[in-house]
Design a protein around this motif. Structure first.
Motif, PDB file in Angstrom:
ATOM      1  N   VAL A 118       2.660 -17.129 -16.114  1.00 51.74           N
ATOM      2  CA  VAL A 118       2.850 -17.561 -14.723  1.00 51.74           C
ATOM      3  C   VAL A 118       1.985 -16.686 -13.807  1.00 51.74           C
ATOM      4  CG1 VAL A 118       4.532 -18.117 -12.943  1.00 51.74           C
ATOM      5  CG2 VAL A 118       5.235 -18.144 -15.336  1.00 51.74           C
ATOM      6  N   TYR A 119       1.977 -15.394 -14.110  1.00 51.71           N
ATOM      7  CA  TYR A 119       1.150 -14.446 -13.338  1.00 51.71           C
ATOM      8  C   TYR A 119      -0.330 -14.843 -13.425  1.00 51.71           C
ATOM      9  CZ  TYR A 119      -1.020  -9.854 -12.283  1.00 51.71           C
ATOM     10  OH  TYR A 119      -1.774  -8.832 -11.766  1.00 51.71           O
ATOM     11  N   SER A 120      -0.788 -15.204 -14.632  1.00 51.64           N
ATOM     12  CA  SER A 120      -2.182 -15.619 -14.808  1.00 51.64           C
ATOM     13  C   SER A 120      -2.494 -16.845 -13.958  1.00 51.64           C
ATOM     14  CB  SER A 120      -2.466 -15.962 -16.274  1.00 51.64           C
ATOM     15  OG  SER A 120      -2.633 -14.801 -17.028  1.00 51.64           O
TER      16      SER A 120
ATOM     17  N   LYS B 127      -3.822   2.115 -14.382  1.00 43.34           N
ATOM     18  CA  LYS B 127      -2.581   2.819 -14.681  1.00 43.34           C
ATOM     19  C   LYS B 127      -1.734   2.985 -13.418  1.00 43.34           C
ATOM     20  CE  LYS B 127      -0.941   6.362 -17.776  1.00 43.34           C
ATOM     21  NZ  LYS B 127      -1.285   7.446 -18.680  1.00 43.34           N
ATOM     22  N   THR B 128      -0.796   2.073 -13.205  1.00 43.72           N
ATOM     23  CA  THR B 128       0.108   2.116 -12.048  1.00 43.72           C
ATOM     24  C   THR B 128       1.507   1.747 -12.525  1.00 43.72           C
ATOM     25  OG1 THR B 128      -0.153  -0.220 -11.540  1.00 43.72           O
ATOM     26  CG2 THR B 128      -1.747   1.276 -10.505  1.00 43.72           C
ATOM     27  N   LYS B 129       2.451   1.777 -11.593  1.00 44.81           N
ATOM     28  CA  LYS B 129       3.823   1.383 -11.934  1.00 44.81           C
ATOM     29  C   LYS B 129       3.853  -0.072 -12.399  1.00 44.81           C
ATOM     30  CE  LYS B 129       8.516   1.600 -10.203  1.00 44.81           C
ATOM     31  NZ  LYS B 129       9.164   0.597  -9.364  1.00 44.81           N
TER      32      LYS B 129
ATOM     33  N   ASN C 192      -5.119  -8.527   0.699  1.00 41.45           N
ATOM     34  CA  ASN C 192      -3.906  -8.980   0.024  1.00 41.45           C
ATOM     35  C   ASN C 192      -3.832  -8.291  -1.325  1.00 41.45           C
ATOM     36  OD1 ASN C 192      -2.288 -11.063   1.371  1.00 41.45           O
ATOM     37  ND2 ASN C 192      -4.235 -12.182   1.488  1.00 41.45           N
ATOM     38  N   ASN C 193      -2.823  -7.433  -1.461  1.00 44.38           N
ATOM     39  CA  ASN C 193      -2.715  -6.644  -2.687  1.00 44.38           C
ATOM     40  C   ASN C 193      -1.303  -6.703  -3.279  1.00 44.38           C
ATOM     41  OD1 ASN C 193      -3.496  -4.211  -4.511  1.00 44.38           O
ATOM     42  ND2 ASN C 193      -1.745  -3.460  -3.321  1.00 44.38           N
ATOM     43  N   ALA C 194      -0.288  -6.871  -2.425  1.00 43.52           N
ATOM     44  CA  ALA C 194       1.107  -6.883  -2.914  1.00 43.52           C
ATOM     45  C   ALA C 194       1.331  -8.108  -3.795  1.00 43.52           C
ATOM     46  CB  ALA C 194       2.078  -6.919  -1.729  1.00 43.52           C
TER      47      ALA C 194
ATOM     48  N   ALA D 278       0.815  -1.230   0.000  1.00 48.12           N
ATOM     49  CA  ALA D 278       0.000   0.000   0.000  1.00 48.12           C
ATOM     50  C   ALA D 278       0.840   1.269   0.000  1.00 48.12           C
ATOM     51  CB  ALA D 278      -0.956  -0.024   1.193  1.00 48.12           C
ATOM     52  N   SER D 279       2.083   1.185  -0.474  1.00 53.53           N
ATOM     53  CA  SER D 279       2.881   2.408  -0.538  1.00 53.53           C
ATOM     54  C   SER D 279       2.664   3.159  -1.851  1.00 53.53           C
ATOM     55  CB  SER D 279       4.362   2.098  -0.330  1.00 53.53           C
ATOM     56  OG  SER D 279       4.819   1.163  -1.278  1.00 53.53           O
ATOM     57  N   ARG D 280       1.949   2.523  -2.790  1.00 53.10           N
ATOM     58  CA  ARG D 280       1.553   3.227  -4.022  1.00 53.10           C
ATOM     59  C   ARG D 280       0.440   2.423  -4.700  1.00 53.10           C
ATOM     60  NH1 ARG D 280       6.734   1.018  -5.740  1.00 53.10           N
ATOM     61  NH2 ARG D 280       6.254  -0.841  -6.959  1.00 53.10           N
ATOM     62  N   GLY D 281      -0.035   2.939  -5.812  1.00 49.85           N
ATOM     63  CA  GLY D 281      -0.960   2.192  -6.666  1.00 49.85           C
ATOM     64  C   GLY D 281      -2.293   1.856  -6.005  1.00 49.85           C
ATOM     65  N   ILE D 282      -2.801   0.692  -6.349  1.00 48.22           N
ATOM     66  CA  ILE D 282      -4.142   0.276  -5.898  1.00 48.22           C
ATOM     67  C   ILE D 282      -4.189   0.145  -4.373  1.00 48.22           C
ATOM     68  CG2 ILE D 282      -5.800  -1.645  -5.977  1.00 48.22           C
ATOM     69  CD1 ILE D 282      -4.795  -2.158  -8.910  1.00 48.22           C
ATOM     70  N   GLY D 283      -3.137  -0.428  -3.784  1.00 47.06           N
ATOM     71  CA  GLY D 283      -3.117  -0.616  -2.331  1.00 47.06           C
ATOM     72  C   GLY D 283      -3.173   0.708  -1.591  1.00 47.06           C
TER      73      GLY D 283
ATOM     74  N   GLY E 251       4.854  -2.646   2.579  1.00 45.60           N
ATOM     75  CA  GLY E 251       5.590  -2.579   1.325  1.00 45.60           C
ATOM     76  C   GLY E 251       7.004  -3.031   1.639  1.00 45.60           C
ATOM     77  N   ARG E 252       7.787  -3.335   0.640  1.00 45.27           N
ATOM     78  CA  ARG E 252       9.158  -3.790   0.923  1.00 45.27           C
ATOM     79  C   ARG E 252      10.038  -2.630   1.392  1.00 45.27           C
ATOM     80  NH1 ARG E 252      10.026  -6.162  -4.857  1.00 45.27           N
ATOM     81  NH2 ARG E 252       8.874  -4.218  -5.113  1.00 45.27           N
ATOM     82  N   SER E 253       9.931  -1.494   0.739  1.00 47.56           N
ATOM     83  CA  SER E 253      10.794  -0.360   1.069  1.00 47.56           C
ATOM     84  C   SER E 253      10.227   0.410   2.255  1.00 47.56           C
ATOM     85  CB  SER E 253      10.898   0.561  -0.158  1.00 47.56           C
ATOM     86  OG  SER E 253      11.127   1.882   0.244  1.00 47.56           O
TER      87      SER E 253
HETATM   88  N1  LIG Z   1      -2.174  -2.311 -12.377  1.00 45.98           N
HETATM   89  C1  LIG Z   1      -2.961  -3.172 -13.005  1.00 45.98           C
HETATM   90  O1  LIG Z   1      -3.292  -3.001 -14.194  1.00 45.98           O
HETATM   91  C2  LIG Z   1      -3.480  -4.381 -12.287  1.00 45.98           C
HETATM   92  C3  LIG Z   1      -4.450  -5.157 -12.943  1.00 45.98           C
HETATM   93  C4  LIG Z   1      -4.955  -6.270 -12.294  1.00 45.98           C
HETATM   94  C5  LIG Z   1      -4.515  -6.607 -11.041  1.00 45.98           C
HETATM   95  N2  LIG Z   1      -3.562  -5.844 -10.429  1.00 45.98           N
HETATM   96  C6  LIG Z   1      -3.129  -6.248  -9.096  1.00 45.98           C
HETATM   97  O2  LIG Z   1      -3.254  -5.157  -8.224  1.00 45.98           O
HETATM   98  C7  LIG Z   1      -2.315  -5.295  -7.164  1.00 45.98           C
HETATM   99  C8  LIG Z   1      -1.567  -3.992  -6.957  1.00 45.98           C
HETATM  100  O3  LIG Z   1      -0.945  -3.628  -8.156  1.00 45.98           O
HETATM  101  P1  LIG Z   1      -0.557  -2.123  -8.501  1.00 45.98           P
HETATM  102  O4  LIG Z   1      -0.821  -1.977  -9.943  1.00 45.98           O
HETATM  103  O5  LIG Z   1      -1.183  -1.187  -7.562  1.00 45.98           O
HETATM  104  O6  LIG Z   1       1.032  -2.161  -8.265  1.00 45.98           O
HETATM  105  P2  LIG Z   1       2.091  -1.005  -7.881  1.00 45.98           P
HETATM  106  O7  LIG Z   1       1.563   0.338  -8.205  1.00 45.98           O
HETATM  107  O8  LIG Z   1       3.371  -1.441  -8.476  1.00 45.98           O
HETATM  108  O9  LIG Z   1       2.179  -1.134  -6.283  1.00 45.98           O
HETATM  109  C9  LIG Z   1       2.642  -2.306  -5.704  1.00 45.98           C
HETATM  110  C10 LIG Z   1       2.745  -2.129  -4.219  1.00 45.98           C
HETATM  111  O10 LIG Z   1       3.121  -3.377  -3.634  1.00 45.98           O
HETATM  112  C11 LIG Z   1       4.377  -3.255  -2.957  1.00 45.98           C
HETATM  113  N3  LIG Z   1       5.065  -4.526  -3.194  1.00 45.98           N
HETATM  114  C12 LIG Z   1       5.528  -5.016  -4.350  1.00 45.98           C
HETATM  115  N4  LIG Z   1       6.082  -6.232  -4.161  1.00 45.98           N
HETATM  116  C13 LIG Z   1       5.964  -6.486  -2.831  1.00 45.98           C
HETATM  117  C14 LIG Z   1       6.351  -7.567  -1.998  1.00 45.98           C
HETATM  118  N5  LIG Z   1       6.995  -8.633  -2.485  1.00 45.98           N
HETATM  119  N6  LIG Z   1       6.093  -7.484  -0.678  1.00 45.98           N
HETATM  120  C15 LIG Z   1       5.460  -6.402  -0.156  1.00 45.98           C
HETATM  121  N7  LIG Z   1       5.072  -5.369  -0.897  1.00 45.98           N
HETATM  122  C16 LIG Z   1       5.327  -5.409  -2.215  1.00 45.98           C
HETATM  123  C17 LIG Z   1       5.032  -2.022  -3.556  1.00 45.98           C
HETATM  124  O11 LIG Z   1       5.922  -1.383  -2.668  1.00 45.98           O
HETATM  125  P3  LIG Z   1       7.503  -1.797  -2.641  1.00 45.98           P
HETATM  126  O12 LIG Z   1       7.980  -1.708  -4.046  1.00 45.98           O
HETATM  127  O13 LIG Z   1       8.150  -0.838  -1.698  1.00 45.98           O
HETATM  128  O14 LIG Z   1       7.514  -3.201  -2.104  1.00 45.98           O
HETATM  129  C18 LIG Z   1       3.807  -1.136  -3.794  1.00 45.98           C
HETATM  130  O15 LIG Z   1       3.394  -0.530  -2.590  1.00 45.98           O
HETATM  131  C19 LIG Z   1      -1.460  -6.508  -7.507  1.00 45.98           C
HETATM  132  O16 LIG Z   1      -1.977  -7.631  -6.836  1.00 45.98           O
HETATM  133  C20 LIG Z   1      -1.685  -6.677  -8.994  1.00 45.98           C
HETATM  134  O17 LIG Z   1      -1.502  -8.009  -9.413  1.00 45.98           O
HETATM  135  C21 LIG Z   1      -3.033  -4.734 -11.022  1.00 45.98           C
END
Ligand SMILES: NC(=O)c1ccc[n+]([C@@H]2O[C@H](COP(=O)([O-])OP(=O)(O)OC[C@H]3O[C@@H](n4cnc5c(N)ncnc54)[C@H](OP(=O)(O)O)[C@@H]3O)[C@@H](O)[C@H]2O)c1
Length: 255
Positions: free
Chosen positions: A159-161, A194-196, A92-94, A16-21, A39-41
């Motif tokens: 693999v992700y799927s 639209k996230t990282k 659970n989002n990470a 939850a340090s960025r994006g959807i979380g 988050g990891r960092s």
């Molecule tokens: N974006 C999309 O289009 C999309 C579509 C479908 C589903 N999702 C799902 O939505 C969820 C969130 O994705 P997002 O797009 O919001 O990603 P994001 O913007 O990259 O954010 C990911 C977050 O998770 C943390 N993180 C990453 N790896 C981690 C780990 N091993 N342990 C703990 N924290 C971790 C990151 O912080 P740190 O880097 O500091 O760890 C960051 O806070 C994921 O489950 C993804 O599969 C995303």
């Protein structure tokens, strides 16, 4: 009564340090909850919590924790209880996706990393949070952020799927097993947000056009657009909803 009110609730949101979380954490705090965000960092998660605490003092606890490590989940739940006394909601989002390419080219390290974080990591948080909720005796909410890639094959994301399909079955199995404890377990399957995490898709003009052309909504989502589903599944509004997969994809999977 506001069915979506989260006053006096404590929610864990991983990644939850960025994006959807991060967007979900803000939505939960605005609805009245205290949040434990990971988050990891530590730098990034501390900054995200500080931003929340600036507007809502004391309402966010940051924990630097790697989602793929078996002991992380217990530590997160223990710290949530130490700091806020209880756990009512766990999201659970990470997740991770270090492999982009044909499935036949995926190696053991890709499988290990993706299954460790996306599947086993989700299970460990569900396990530790559910055990705490059962001790409290007042039910609870487990929410797993899956993906439309868990419903249909994600191109070049095999693999992700597979991992996201496993998240959906994890959700359904736990929904059956935890029903008697009044714990609802549901999944959200976002489309393209639209996230990282999705930068490889939206930074490639051809890929981005293909995705938005196929999406009836005609665009990608902003992370905030996933928070309504999360708030519904975290609140009393969803007390008779369990084992569901709430697709939030602008209609992508209909086409
Ligand atoms: N974006 C999309 O289009 C999309 C579509 C479908 C589903 N999702 C799902 O939505 C969820 C969130 O994705 P997002 O797009 O919001 O990603 P994001 O913007 O990259 O954010 C990911 C977050 O998770 C943390 N993180 C990453 N790896 C981690 C780990 N091993 N342990 C703990 N924290 C971790 C990151 O912080 P740190 O880097 O500091 O760890 C960051 O806070 C994921 O489950 C993804 O599969 C995303």
């Amino acid at each position: 009564m506001n069915q979506f009110d989260l006053s006096n609730k404590v929610a864990i949101v991983t990644g939850a340090s960025r994006g959807i979380g991060e967007a979900i954490a803000w939505a939960f705090v605005a609805a009245g909850a205290n949040v434990v965000i990971t988050g990891r960092s530590s730098e990034r998660v501390d900054a995200a919590a500080a931003a929340i605490n600036l507007i809502y003092p004391g309402r966010a606890l940051p924990i630097a924790a790697h989602a793929g490590e078996p002991d992380s989940a217990k530590t997160i739940v223990d710290q949530a209880v130490t700091y806020y006394d209880r756990v009512d909601i766990a999201v659970n989002n990470a997740a991770t996706n270090p492999h982009f390419g044909p499935l036949l080219e995926a190696g053991p390290s890709h499988w290990d990393k993706i299954l460790d974080v996306n599947v086993k990591g989700y299970f460990y948080v569900c396990q530790a949070a559910a055990q705490q909720m059962i001790r409290q005796g007042q039910g609870g909410k487990l929410i797993n952020v899956a993906s439309i890639a868990g419903l249909e094959p994600g191109p070049m994301m095999g693999v992700y799927s597979v991992s996201k399909a496993a998240v959906i079955m994890l959700t359904k199995v736990l929904a059956v097993e935890l029903g008697k404890d009044h714990i609802q377990v549901n999944a959200i399957a976002p489309g393209f947000v639209k996230t990282k995490f999705s930068a490889a898709l939206w930074q490639n003009a051809t890929l981005a056009k293909g995705l938005t052309d196929r999406t009836p909504a005609g665009r990608m989502a902003d992370a905030k657009e996933i928070t309504g589903a999360a708030l519904y599944l975290a609140s009393a509004a969803s007390d008779f909803t369990t084992g569901a997969v709430l697709t939030v994809d602008g209609g992508y999977t209909l086409t």
